[in-house]
Write a protein that holds these residues in place. Structure first.
Motif, PDB file in Angstrom:
ATOM      1  N   LEU A   1       0.804  -1.222  -0.140  1.00 10.42           N
ATOM      2  CA  LEU A   1       0.315   0.540   0.224  1.00 10.42           C
ATOM      3  C   LEU A   1       1.492   1.241  -0.129  1.00 10.42           C
ATOM      4  O   LEU A   1       1.852   1.636   0.741  1.00 10.42           O
ATOM      5  CB  LEU A   1      -1.093   0.559   1.318  1.00 10.42           C
ATOM      6  CG  LEU A   1      -1.562   0.995   0.908  1.00 10.42           C
ATOM      7  CD1 LEU A   1      -3.272   1.392   0.423  1.00 10.42           C
ATOM      8  CD2 LEU A   1      -2.448   1.549   2.682  1.00 10.42           C
TER       9      LEU A   1
ATOM     10  N   GLN B   1      -1.138  -1.282  -4.704  1.00  8.64           N
ATOM     11  CA  GLN B   1      -2.178  -0.947  -4.210  1.00  8.64           C
ATOM     12  C   GLN B   1      -2.240   1.214  -3.533  1.00  8.64           C
ATOM     13  O   GLN B   1      -1.205   0.800  -3.115  1.00  8.64           O
ATOM     14  CB  GLN B   1      -3.577  -1.022  -2.933  1.00  8.64           C
ATOM     15  CG  GLN B   1      -3.997  -2.494  -3.443  1.00  8.64           C
ATOM     16  CD  GLN B   1      -4.731  -3.263  -1.990  1.00  8.64           C
ATOM     17  OE1 GLN B   1      -5.237  -2.042  -0.986  1.00  8.64           O
ATOM     18  NE2 GLN B   1      -4.447  -4.569  -1.669  1.00  8.64           N
TER      19      GLN B   1
ATOM     20  N   HIS C   1      -6.297   0.108  -7.538  1.00  6.08           N
ATOM     21  CA  HIS C   1      -5.470  -1.440  -7.797  1.00  6.08           C
ATOM     22  C   HIS C   1      -4.778  -1.163  -8.920  1.00  6.08           C
ATOM     23  O   HIS C   1      -5.397  -1.314 -10.052  1.00  6.08           O
ATOM     24  CB  HIS C   1      -6.722  -2.732  -7.675  1.00  6.08           C
ATOM     25  CG  HIS C   1      -7.271  -2.482  -5.954  1.00  6.08           C
ATOM     26  ND1 HIS C   1      -6.979  -3.457  -4.949  1.00  6.08           N
ATOM     27  CD2 HIS C   1      -8.413  -1.636  -5.543  1.00  6.08           C
ATOM     28  CE1 HIS C   1      -7.650  -2.913  -4.413  1.00  6.08           C
ATOM     29  NE2 HIS C   1      -8.204  -2.176  -4.071  1.00  6.08           N
TER      30      HIS C   1
ATOM     31  N   GLN D   1      -9.023   4.877  -3.197  1.00  6.85           N
ATOM     32  CA  GLN D   1      -7.654   3.167  -3.652  1.00  6.85           C
ATOM     33  C   GLN D   1      -8.335   2.694  -5.002  1.00  6.85           C
ATOM     34  O   GLN D   1      -8.892   2.546  -5.424  1.00  6.85           O
ATOM     35  CB  GLN D   1      -8.262   2.587  -2.641  1.00  6.85           C
ATOM     36  CG  GLN D   1      -7.269   1.187  -2.279  1.00  6.85           C
ATOM     37  CD  GLN D   1      -7.848   0.516  -1.050  1.00  6.85           C
ATOM     38  OE1 GLN D   1      -9.045  -0.451  -1.366  1.00  6.85           O
ATOM     39  NE2 GLN D   1      -6.674  -0.281  -0.390  1.00  6.85           N
TER      40      GLN D   1
END
Length: 410
Positions: A2, A157, A151, A149
């Motif tokens: 992330l 991410q 992907h 967010q």
């Protein structure tokens, strides 16, 4: 994995970089990343203008500037009053990239190289600590806990408070926007040349005629009266190109797609000259130059090769003199000079500068900020919007304007 940012820009083209740099310079504390699906960024900037980058156009009055945009002209009027070609030139020159104007109004770096623009952008990104992440295709966009967010391929991410979508005509990203409930207009090509096979022009490649007037007609001879243009025409080995043709392709992009690019273009090689005066002039040649060969002596400033071709199409013989030329020949020649009809069957991309009409529906956008009305923390600029222009630096100007305004609000 992330990764967290204040601002993520999806798309490493003109609008994306311009947004990133202006946002970073306005707020030094922003953590910004540019995500691009390709191995290299700014590829369209690189090839624009034959590798010279047509930065903008020397049209400095917003009310005139919007007339070059078949789609988006009303929406761009106020934005252009905030950031227009005057501001674009100042922006680049303040960063060491001098801009010059050419005779047709197009504006390029003095270096005559698009690398000057690319280097300017990359240097500004380094100075402002903007991360450039390539080979990264976004596969989904979701809102979670007040943040966006993303992907991407490779199970990465990215999290950001705000997004800028500057992916141009990447329909994969358009699909992601549709999944968010954003309305889009389906893409069709704009700025293309006309494929024509016709004896009158088949051996005339390279001939250019200034101040021509063109009009479109459907295959059923229905005149598309809304669509006419004037300017230069260039005869190519595949048909007709040049500013007059490109203007038509842009303004009638959707209608020509519906016709499956099977239509006619009517060309007045002499522009807005009065037809009766043309007829009179030709009749006078019968008395003034009776012994002169018609084909060998071009009239109206046309090239001898084009004049000869139009004369032959009018039924005038190779050795025919003006004294042997009657009313029927004159009438046919006037028609060829002022209303040559060419059947078009297909199109060709204009150089490397492929432009599409289509994108995010303009009613979805708040043009005071270049953000979505439905999602005020998603911004957009460039060709992802249903905005496009004729050739000459206008598409880049729309990108600079939208990106600059978005950056002021980010």
């Amino acid at each position: 994995m992330l990764f967290m940012y204040d601002l993520i820009i999806v798309g490493g083209g003109a609008a994306g970089f311009f947004t990133a740099i202006n946002a970073a310079e306005k707020n030094k504390n922003l953590k910004i990343a540019i995500l691009d699906r390709g191995r290299e960024v700014l590829q369209k900037v690189k090839v624009s203008g034959g590798g010279r980058c047509n930065v903008t156009h020397a049209c400095f009055e917003p009310t005139q500037l919007v007339n070059y945009y078949p789609r988006g002209n009303r929406e761009l009027l106020q934005p252009f009053q905030q950031f227009n070609p005057t501001h674009t030139i100042e922006w680049f020159e303040s960063r060491g990239v001098r801009i010059k104007k050419e005779a047709d109004g197009r504006m390029f770096p003095v270096s005559n190289s698009s690398q000057s623009i690319i280097d300017c952008f990359l240097d500004a990104c380094r100075k402002n600590c903007i991360e450039i992440i390539t080979n990264t295709r976004v596969e989904s966009i979701e809102k979670q806990d007040g943040q966006w967010q993303l992907h991407t391929i490779g199970n990465r991410q990215y999290l950001a408070k705000k997004l800028m979508i500057a992916t141009g005509s990447d329909t994969a990203v358009w699909k992601l926007l549709e999944n968010l409930g954003v309305s889009l207009v389906s893409p069709v090509p704009s700025l293309f040349t006309f494929n024509i096979k016709d004896e009158r022009i088949q051996d005339l490649m390279g001939i250019s005629v200034e101040n021509v007037v063109c009009q479109l007609s459907s295959a059923k001879n229905k005149i598309l009266t809304t669509f006419s243009s004037n300017g230069a025409i260039l005869i190519t080995h595949w048909g007709l190109s040049g500013p007059a043709i490109l203007k038509l392709s842009a303004w009638a992009a959707r209608e020509l797609r519906e016709l499956n690019y099977d239509f006619e273009v009517i060309v007045n090689w002499l522009g807005k000259t009065d037809i009766e005066k043309i007829r009179q002039h030709l009749h006078q040649q019968i008395g003034n130059q009776p012994k002169k060969n018609v084909l060998a002596n071009a009239e109206f400033g046309l090239s001898i090769r084009l004049w000869k071709s139009l004369c032959i199409a009018s039924g005038i013989g190779e050795y025919q003199k003006w004294a042997e030329t009657g009313k029927k020949h004159i009438s046919r020649l006037v028609e060829q000079l002022t209303a040559s009809r060419f059947s078009v069957n297909g199109k060709s991309t204009f150089k490397e500068e492929f432009v599409t009409a289509g994108g995010v529906e303009l009613a979805e956008v708040d043009f005071e900020k270049f953000s979505l009305k439905k999602y005020p923390d998603i911004y957009m600029a460039g060709e992802v919007l249903n905005i496009d222009a004729v050739t000459g630096g206008f598409n880049f100007q729309a990108a600079w304007t939208g990106a600059w305004i978005a950056a002021q609000h980010l």
